[in-house]
Design a protein around this motif. Sequence first.
Motif, PDB file in Angstrom:
ATOM      1  N   SER A   4       0.858  -1.184   0.000  1.00 44.31           N
ATOM      2  CA  SER A   4       0.000   0.000   0.000  1.00 44.31           C
ATOM      3  C   SER A   4       0.896   1.236   0.000  1.00 44.31           C
ATOM      4  O   SER A   4       1.843   1.337   0.766  1.00 44.31           O
ATOM      5  CB  SER A   4      -0.910  -0.011   1.217  1.00 44.31           C
ATOM      6  OG  SER A   4      -0.146   0.252   2.354  1.00 44.31           O
ATOM      7  N   GLN A   5       0.618   2.153  -0.923  1.00 41.47           N
ATOM      8  CA  GLN A   5       1.423   3.362  -1.003  1.00 41.47           C
ATOM      9  C   GLN A   5       0.716   4.474  -0.268  1.00 41.47           C
ATOM     10  O   GLN A   5      -0.507   4.472  -0.177  1.00 41.47           O
ATOM     11  CB  GLN A   5       1.580   3.769  -2.465  1.00 41.47           C
ATOM     12  CG  GLN A   5       2.379   2.771  -3.256  1.00 41.47           C
ATOM     13  CD  GLN A   5       2.207   3.038  -4.729  1.00 41.47           C
ATOM     14  OE1 GLN A   5       1.101   3.267  -5.209  1.00 41.47           O
ATOM     15  NE2 GLN A   5       3.313   3.004  -5.456  1.00 41.47           N
ATOM     16  N   THR A   6       1.487   5.393   0.253  1.00 33.90           N
ATOM     17  CA  THR A   6       0.835   6.575   0.791  1.00 33.90           C
ATOM     18  C   THR A   6       1.401   7.800   0.100  1.00 33.90           C
ATOM     19  O   THR A   6       2.553   7.818  -0.312  1.00 33.90           O
ATOM     20  CB  THR A   6       1.057   6.748   2.299  1.00 33.90           C
ATOM     21  OG1 THR A   6       2.439   6.584   2.551  1.00 33.90           O
ATOM     22  CG2 THR A   6       0.245   5.782   3.105  1.00 33.90           C
ATOM     23  N   PHE A   7       0.576   8.790  -0.005  1.00 34.20           N
ATOM     24  CA  PHE A   7       0.983  10.056  -0.587  1.00 34.20           C
ATOM     25  C   PHE A   7       0.815  11.121   0.473  1.00 34.20           C
ATOM     26  O   PHE A   7      -0.163  11.103   1.215  1.00 34.20           O
ATOM     27  CB  PHE A   7       0.128  10.359  -1.820  1.00 34.20           C
ATOM     28  CG  PHE A   7       0.357   9.371  -2.929  1.00 34.20           C
ATOM     29  CD1 PHE A   7       1.323   9.614  -3.880  1.00 34.20           C
ATOM     30  CD2 PHE A   7      -0.365   8.190  -2.975  1.00 34.20           C
ATOM     31  CE1 PHE A   7       1.556   8.699  -4.893  1.00 34.20           C
ATOM     32  CE2 PHE A   7      -0.131   7.269  -3.977  1.00 34.20           C
ATOM     33  CZ  PHE A   7       0.830   7.518  -4.944  1.00 34.20           C
ATOM     34  N   THR A   8       1.787  12.010   0.557  1.00 35.33           N
ATOM     35  CA  THR A   8       1.760  13.021   1.603  1.00 35.33           C
ATOM     36  C   THR A   8       1.911  14.397   0.982  1.00 35.33           C
ATOM     37  O   THR A   8       2.706  14.580   0.065  1.00 35.33           O
ATOM     38  CB  THR A   8       2.933  12.792   2.578  1.00 35.33           C
ATOM     39  OG1 THR A   8       2.919  11.431   2.973  1.00 35.33           O
ATOM     40  CG2 THR A   8       2.800  13.660   3.803  1.00 35.33           C
ATOM     41  N   CYS A   9       1.158  15.344   1.502  1.00 33.93           N
ATOM     42  CA  CYS A   9       1.290  16.724   1.032  1.00 33.93           C
ATOM     43  C   CYS A   9       2.474  17.357   1.749  1.00 33.93           C
ATOM     44  O   CYS A   9       2.530  17.351   2.978  1.00 33.93           O
ATOM     45  CB  CYS A   9       0.014  17.518   1.328  1.00 33.93           C
ATOM     46  SG  CYS A   9       0.235  19.278   1.054  1.00 33.93           S
ATOM     47  N   SER A  10       3.418  17.896   0.989  1.00 31.47           N
ATOM     48  CA  SER A  10       4.612  18.442   1.636  1.00 31.47           C
ATOM     49  C   SER A  10       4.348  19.807   2.252  1.00 31.47           C
ATOM     50  O   SER A  10       5.157  20.317   3.009  1.00 31.47           O
ATOM     51  CB  SER A  10       5.765  18.532   0.643  1.00 31.47           C
ATOM     52  OG  SER A  10       5.388  19.324  -0.446  1.00 31.47           O
ATOM     53  N   ALA A  11       3.202  20.402   1.963  1.00 29.89           N
ATOM     54  CA  ALA A  11       2.900  21.693   2.584  1.00 29.89           C
ATOM     55  C   ALA A  11       2.237  21.511   3.932  1.00 29.89           C
ATOM     56  O   ALA A  11       2.579  22.181   4.896  1.00 29.89           O
ATOM     57  CB  ALA A  11       2.022  22.529   1.669  1.00 29.89           C
TER      58      ALA A  11
END
Length: 453
Positions: A4-11
Amino acid sequence: MARSQTFTCSACGARSARWSGRCDACGAWNTILEEAPLSAGPAKKGLGSKGRALELLDLATEEAPPPRARSGMDELDRVLGGGLVPASATLVGGDPGIGKSTLLLQAAARFGAAGLSVVYVSGEEASAQVRMRAQRLGLGEAPVKLAAETNLRDILTTLDRTRPALAIIDSIQTMWADNVEAAPGSVSQVRSAAHELVSFAKRRGTAVILVGHVTKDGQIAGPRVVEHMVDTVLYFEGERGHQFRILRAVKNRFGPADEIGVFEMTGGGLAEVANPSALFLSDREERAPGAVVFAGIEGTRPVLVEFQALVAPSPTPQARRSVVGWDGSRLAMILAVLEARCGIPFAGLDVYLNVAGGMRVSEPAADLAVAAALLSAREDAALPSDMVIFGEISLSGALRPVTQTENRLKEAQKLGFSQATLPERSNGSVPQGVSVCRMNDLASFVGEMFGAG
Ligand code: TYD
Ligand code: MG
């Protein structure tokens, strides 16, 4: 099974399961990055047994709270909630070039002079550069220990050996933990560096201050991704082209949030501004249409600021609404209330609203001052220059009383204002020499100030 991949907002640090061009949480574009999945596989055993039993404590305590360290810079100490708390973690965020390093170098010197052992770690500048700046600020002799390093392991080892009372890390985005496989500045690196430093603070009793740049570029994580890990979050703000800088507490586990400290950037570093009202009103013109003085409260302190409005026929079909220093959607609401409840249309008119001096106001108590500025600009009629205005406007057009009426009026009196317009049901006594005009709703305010409207 697919990883499972996760995506994160860098802001803002929000996580999502899918990539998208725009972060749903904070609305920033192009900031979502894929994050390496956590290495731990499925848990092998439940957590029910084999843990260490914790010693549970009572709430009552004989211990006095640890003393706070004061830097002697009142504007900073107040924003910290009355001084620096031992073993606390503080984040100081702000745009690049706004003066964070300057502020913290000056603070380091003051804390050092007050007897604290202080370590300043710069990951952005070489020691020689920091020393040169210290010389220029006249702080060359200050008892501050300096290191230029980005390797977190070496920094933690050094801090553990020296056990300073205060460690300043400038900046968290340049720190690099060698046990995390990600580029410096990425969300995982910034998070794990902050985590290590915060837990060091709690374990060893060192107060840690982390500097975080507000980033526009999605590749580098912004300070918001560590906000939840620290005790205190301060933002250093200012408008380009203005010398004023405002240090604002947006979160504080040890004191009131919303507190501000005001500084002025000079050739010799940051100077404290003890009386911000006088500064923000310093170059007022006499009786200019569209200018209204608002008696505001920032944290525990009253601050007078001037709202300036300009209303002009729009050359384009889509009229402009431009705001500096206040909330754009709040302006839209006030324009709508003026139109619906008082019958004063702004359609076809460009509206510009500005808070003088680079200050940012977020109180709803400014509603009435904004409405007054808009009307004064639209009618080209100046209000009395010795008048302050405050009050919240509801959607019905009624004026709602706001907190700390007395403090607002006292500050106004101190600065030589002799009239105030405020909501009907405001409590608090009125200082001598100030005549107040109390209004129930926006329509009667318009009638009183500008004739029938
Ligand atoms: P700096 O503290 O380096 O900003 P940050 O760490 O937030 O990136 O401040 C840089 C700016 O401050 C720079 O544009 C020059 C200005 N400055 C002064 O005007 N006077 C001074 O005494 C100093 C040290 C900096
Ligand atoms: Mg800097």
